[in-house]
Design a protein around this motif. Structure first.
Motif, PDB file in Angstrom:
ATOM      1  N   ASP A 172       0.835  -1.211   0.000  1.00  9.76           N
ATOM      2  CA  ASP A 172       0.000   0.000   0.000  1.00  9.76           C
ATOM      3  C   ASP A 172       0.867   1.258   0.000  1.00  9.76           C
ATOM      4  O   ASP A 172       0.538   2.241  -0.668  1.00  9.76           O
ATOM      5  N   VAL A 173       1.962   1.219   0.722  1.00  9.47           N
ATOM      6  CA  VAL A 173       2.849   2.382   0.823  1.00  9.47           C
ATOM      7  C   VAL A 173       3.758   2.505  -0.396  1.00  9.47           C
ATOM      8  O   VAL A 173       3.965   3.595  -0.925  1.00  9.47           O
ATOM      9  N   HIS A 174       4.294   1.377  -0.857  1.00 11.72           N
ATOM     10  CA  HIS A 174       5.345   1.410  -1.878  1.00 11.72           C
ATOM     11  C   HIS A 174       4.910   0.961  -3.272  1.00 11.72           C
ATOM     12  O   HIS A 174       5.682   1.127  -4.222  1.00 11.72           O
ATOM     13  N   SER A 175       3.749   0.360  -3.392  1.00 12.98           N
ATOM     14  CA  SER A 175       3.259  -0.159  -4.682  1.00 12.98           C
ATOM     15  C   SER A 175       4.370  -0.904  -5.429  1.00 12.98           C
ATOM     16  O   SER A 175       4.620  -0.665  -6.598  1.00 12.98           O
ATOM     17  N   GLY A 176       5.004  -1.840  -4.728  1.00 20.53           N
ATOM     18  CA  GLY A 176       6.176  -2.484  -5.299  1.00 20.53           C
ATOM     19  C   GLY A 176       6.006  -3.922  -5.725  1.00 20.53           C
ATOM     20  O   GLY A 176       6.917  -4.511  -6.283  1.00 20.53           O
ATOM     21  N   TYR A 177       4.846  -4.521  -5.488  1.00 16.06           N
ATOM     22  CA  TYR A 177       4.691  -5.938  -5.792  1.00 16.06           C
ATOM     23  C   TYR A 177       3.852  -6.137  -7.043  1.00 16.06           C
ATOM     24  O   TYR A 177       2.634  -6.019  -7.021  1.00 16.06           O
ATOM     25  N   GLU A 178       4.534  -6.442  -8.120  1.00 16.09           N
ATOM     26  CA  GLU A 178       3.871  -6.795  -9.374  1.00 16.09           C
ATOM     27  C   GLU A 178       3.853  -8.320  -9.481  1.00 16.09           C
ATOM     28  O   GLU A 178       4.143  -9.011  -8.508  1.00 16.09           O
ATOM     29  N   THR A 179       3.547  -8.851 -10.632  1.00 14.65           N
ATOM     30  CA  THR A 179       3.377 -10.293 -10.791  1.00 14.65           C
ATOM     31  C   THR A 179       4.589 -11.089 -10.338  1.00 14.65           C
ATOM     32  O   THR A 179       4.461 -12.031  -9.551  1.00 14.65           O
ATOM     33  N   ASP A 180       5.774 -10.746 -10.806  1.00 20.61           N
ATOM     34  CA  ASP A 180       6.979 -11.495 -10.429  1.00 20.61           C
ATOM     35  C   ASP A 180       7.239 -11.423  -8.926  1.00 20.61           C
ATOM     36  O   ASP A 180       7.613 -12.421  -8.311  1.00 20.61           O
ATOM     37  N   GLU A 181       7.044 -10.261  -8.359  1.00 19.87           N
ATOM     38  CA  GLU A 181       7.273 -10.090  -6.925  1.00 19.87           C
ATOM     39  C   GLU A 181       6.256 -10.883  -6.116  1.00 19.87           C
ATOM     40  O   GLU A 181       6.598 -11.519  -5.112  1.00 19.87           O
ATOM     41  N   ARG A 182       5.010 -10.858  -6.544  1.00 12.52           N
ATOM     42  CA  ARG A 182       3.967 -11.626  -5.856  1.00 12.52           C
ATOM     43  C   ARG A 182       4.310 -13.106  -5.862  1.00 12.52           C
ATOM     44  O   ARG A 182       4.212 -13.789  -4.839  1.00 12.52           O
ATOM     45  N   GLU A 183       4.694 -13.614  -7.019  1.00 10.51           N
ATOM     46  CA  GLU A 183       5.037 -15.026  -7.127  1.00 10.51           C
ATOM     47  C   GLU A 183       6.234 -15.371  -6.241  1.00 10.51           C
ATOM     48  O   GLU A 183       6.244 -16.411  -5.584  1.00 10.51           O
ATOM     49  N   ALA A 184       7.223 -14.502  -6.217  1.00  8.83           N
ATOM     50  CA  ALA A 184       8.411 -14.746  -5.395  1.00  8.83           C
ATOM     51  C   ALA A 184       8.064 -14.742  -3.909  1.00  8.83           C
ATOM     52  O   ALA A 184       8.557 -15.580  -3.143  1.00  8.83           O
ATOM     53  N   LEU A 185       7.220 -13.812  -3.479  1.00  8.68           N
ATOM     54  CA  LEU A 185       6.822 -13.751  -2.067  1.00  8.68           C
ATOM     55  C   LEU A 185       5.996 -14.974  -1.674  1.00  8.68           C
ATOM     56  O   LEU A 185       6.228 -15.569  -0.612  1.00  8.68           O
ATOM     57  N   CYS A 186       5.062 -15.362  -2.522  1.00  5.05           N
ATOM     58  CA  CYS A 186       4.249 -16.556  -2.229  1.00  5.05           C
ATOM     59  C   CYS A 186       5.125 -17.803  -2.187  1.00  5.05           C
ATOM     60  O   CYS A 186       4.951 -18.659  -1.310  1.00  5.05           O
ATOM     61  N   ASP A 187       6.053 -17.911  -3.115  1.00  4.04           N
ATOM     62  CA  ASP A 187       6.965 -19.055  -3.125  1.00  4.04           C
ATOM     63  C   ASP A 187       7.818 -19.076  -1.863  1.00  4.04           C
ATOM     64  O   ASP A 187       8.051 -20.136  -1.274  1.00  4.04           O
ATOM     65  N   TYR A 188       8.267 -17.901  -1.421  1.00  4.49           N
ATOM     66  CA  TYR A 188       9.067 -17.828  -0.204  1.00  4.49           C
ATOM     67  C   TYR A 188       8.266 -18.322   1.002  1.00  4.49           C
ATOM     68  O   TYR A 188       8.767 -19.096   1.825  1.00  4.49           O
TER      69      TYR A 188
END
Length: 131
Positions: free
Chosen positions: A82-98
């Motif tokens: 919400d603050v940084h608007s930094g999670y796009e598709t690749d980032e979302r997938e990487a975070l979920c995988d983590y």
């Protein structure tokens, strides 16, 4: 051990900086530092620090406890996004995988955790995730 997405994001920033320094990358093509500002990386790591600490305490935990740990992490990552608007598709997938990998490494069978709730393994974060 699961590699944090922030580690690869920082490595990408460093690689790009090296390429810029030696002139092998056109400055107009440099984007990593803009995609991953330090404030986003620090905030994401703070959430993952808390998540990792909680996951380490899950030995033998009931499903509700595991879901609560995931929920807290996902809601905190929502706040970061919400603050940084930094999670796009690749980032979302990487975070979920983590999240999945960290749980698995600490003995949580993610597929067995999610199945009784009508969820696929990769839907673990969906209920709370805005990013």
């Amino acid at each position: 051990m699961a590699e944090r997405p922030t580690t690869s994001w920082r490595e990408g920033i460093a690689r790009e900086a090296e390429q810029l320094a030696v002139g092998t990358l056109d400055p107009g093509c440099a984007c990593m530092a803009d995609l991953y500002p330090d404030a986003l990386l620090v905030a994401t790591d703070a959430v993952l620090d808390s998540f990792d600490a909680e996951v380490a305490e899950l030995d033998g935990a009931e499903d509700a406890q595991v879901f609560a740990v995931v929920e807290r992490a996902v809601l905190a990552l929502n706040a970061v996004d919400d603050v940084h608007s930094g999670y796009e598709t690749d980032e979302r997938e990487a975070l979920c995988d983590y999240i999945d990998t960290a749980l698995t490494e600490h003995g949580v069978d993610v597929a067995a955790l999610t199945a009784p709730h009508g969820l696929g393994r990769y839907e673990l974060t969906d209920k709370w995730r805005d990013w």
